[in-house]
Design an enzyme around this catalytic site. Sequence first.
Site, PDB file in Angstrom:
ATOM      1  N   ASN A   9       0.857  -1.185   0.000  1.00  0.00           N
ATOM      2  CA  ASN A   9       0.000   0.000   0.000  1.00  0.00           C
ATOM      3  C   ASN A   9       0.893   1.235   0.000  1.00  0.00           C
ATOM      4  O   ASN A   9       1.484   1.576   1.018  1.00  0.00           O
ATOM      5  CB  ASN A   9      -0.901  -0.045   1.245  1.00  0.00           C
ATOM      6  N   LYS A  11       0.052   4.232  -0.259  1.00  0.00           N
ATOM      7  CA  LYS A  11      -0.621   5.385   0.363  1.00  0.00           C
ATOM      8  C   LYS A  11      -0.446   6.632  -0.519  1.00  0.00           C
ATOM      9  O   LYS A  11      -0.364   6.516  -1.727  1.00  0.00           O
ATOM     10  CB  LYS A  11      -0.129   5.577   1.801  1.00  0.00           C
ATOM     11  N   HIS A  95      -9.605   1.030   4.915  1.00  0.00           N
ATOM     12  CA  HIS A  95      -8.314   1.223   5.578  1.00  0.00           C
ATOM     13  C   HIS A  95      -8.493   2.144   6.786  1.00  0.00           C
ATOM     14  O   HIS A  95      -9.290   3.078   6.746  1.00  0.00           O
ATOM     15  CB  HIS A  95      -7.292   1.818   4.601  1.00  0.00           C
ATOM     16  N   GLU A  97      -6.806   4.487   7.900  1.00  0.00           N
ATOM     17  CA  GLU A  97      -6.590   5.911   7.651  1.00  0.00           C
ATOM     18  C   GLU A  97      -7.847   6.549   7.068  1.00  0.00           C
ATOM     19  O   GLU A  97      -8.141   7.716   7.327  1.00  0.00           O
ATOM     20  CB  GLU A  97      -5.363   6.096   6.744  1.00  0.00           C
ATOM     21  N   GLU A 179      -5.201  -4.893  10.527  1.00  0.00           N
ATOM     22  CA  GLU A 179      -4.165  -3.877  10.707  1.00  0.00           C
ATOM     23  C   GLU A 179      -4.435  -3.105  11.991  1.00  0.00           C
ATOM     24  O   GLU A 179      -5.205  -2.131  11.983  1.00  0.00           O
ATOM     25  CB  GLU A 179      -4.174  -2.890   9.532  1.00  0.00           C
ATOM     26  N   GLY A 185       2.800   2.229  10.783  1.00  0.00           N
ATOM     27  CA  GLY A 185       3.770   3.315  10.655  1.00  0.00           C
ATOM     28  C   GLY A 185       4.486   3.672  11.939  1.00  0.00           C
ATOM     29  O   GLY A 185       5.130   4.701  12.035  1.00  0.00           O
TER      30      GLY A 185
END
Length: 327
Positions: A9, A11, A95, A97, A179, A185
């Site tokens: 990914n 991003k 996701h 995010e 996740e 991160g």
Amino acid sequence: GRTFFVGGNWKCNGTREEVKKIVSTLNAGEVPSQDVVEVVVSPPYVFLSLVKGLLRPEFHIAAQNCWVKKGGAFTGEVSAEMLVNLGIPWVILGHSERRLILNESNDACICPLIPYIFSFQFVGDKVVYALSQGLKVIACVGETLEQRESGSTMEVVAAQTKAIAERVSNWANVVLAYEPVWAIGTGKVATPAQAQEPNTERDCKEGIFVDLVEINYIEGQVACYVTQPIEKLGTLGSVQVYLDIGLSHLSLEKGGDMPSHVVHFELRKWLQANTSPEVAATTRIIYGGSVSGANCKELAAQPDVDGFLVGGASLKPEFIDIIKSAE
Ligand code: 13P
């Protein structure tokens, strides 16, 4: 068998030049064959065509999102139909995010502009619509640190999965990505020694012991989990001690912290109970959150970890090493 799955990914990263460089590194990488590992990279929308034109054909491409229904007057959105039209086979949906920063949720959402046309349950409806258009979906679930610390990891993850599961009948084109938000991160990957399934007295008696890493979890009130054979622990001295502690805390129901791979095991159990044994046995549950070339092999060895969704490291040459962990 569940073919190992490695997703990259990207991003919201990259220039045209950087994208070309990443693709040429991927194209040059020696990786296992497609029956051993399925590789899918996910560039930003604007680079989908560029990557599609350059990427080796045995690697596939995913978009990072798509609109919840049929396209139309939705400024800034990209529809599932467009992705299909472009020849993009996969899409990442839900996701964290997008859930946390863009407010996508499991809850019903009524469009204030045209409520009589649009009322949808965002993530679940997106998954259903994308599947209906022929896309394959990487559906993401995962708890925040706060949720984990309050002991509601499984509750959160099960609710997110339920919002998808109650709308999906054909799981053949779905990969479930667990996740944990706290691991994304942050470098705080699930420790490789973390467990696959809850410990039991029987396991302990048969000589499978908890690893020192787990002592935090144990002291932090929860369970002990089977991790690895004692030989691997070498000279770590206190095995007997925390084994004893572990045996007195065998229940997952006690709340508190829960190693990531237990979540994979629990998620598969959840699928078994709420979908079908076949779906549970065949659906790939992949892990995402600070996966790297250094930690991927041991994570991949966990029986219920069927691959990875990789963020930061998917932009680097080590992504090839992560793909190789399938072997
Ligand atoms: P990192 O690998 O950078 O932690 O990101 C994980 C992720 O969010 C993949 O979708």
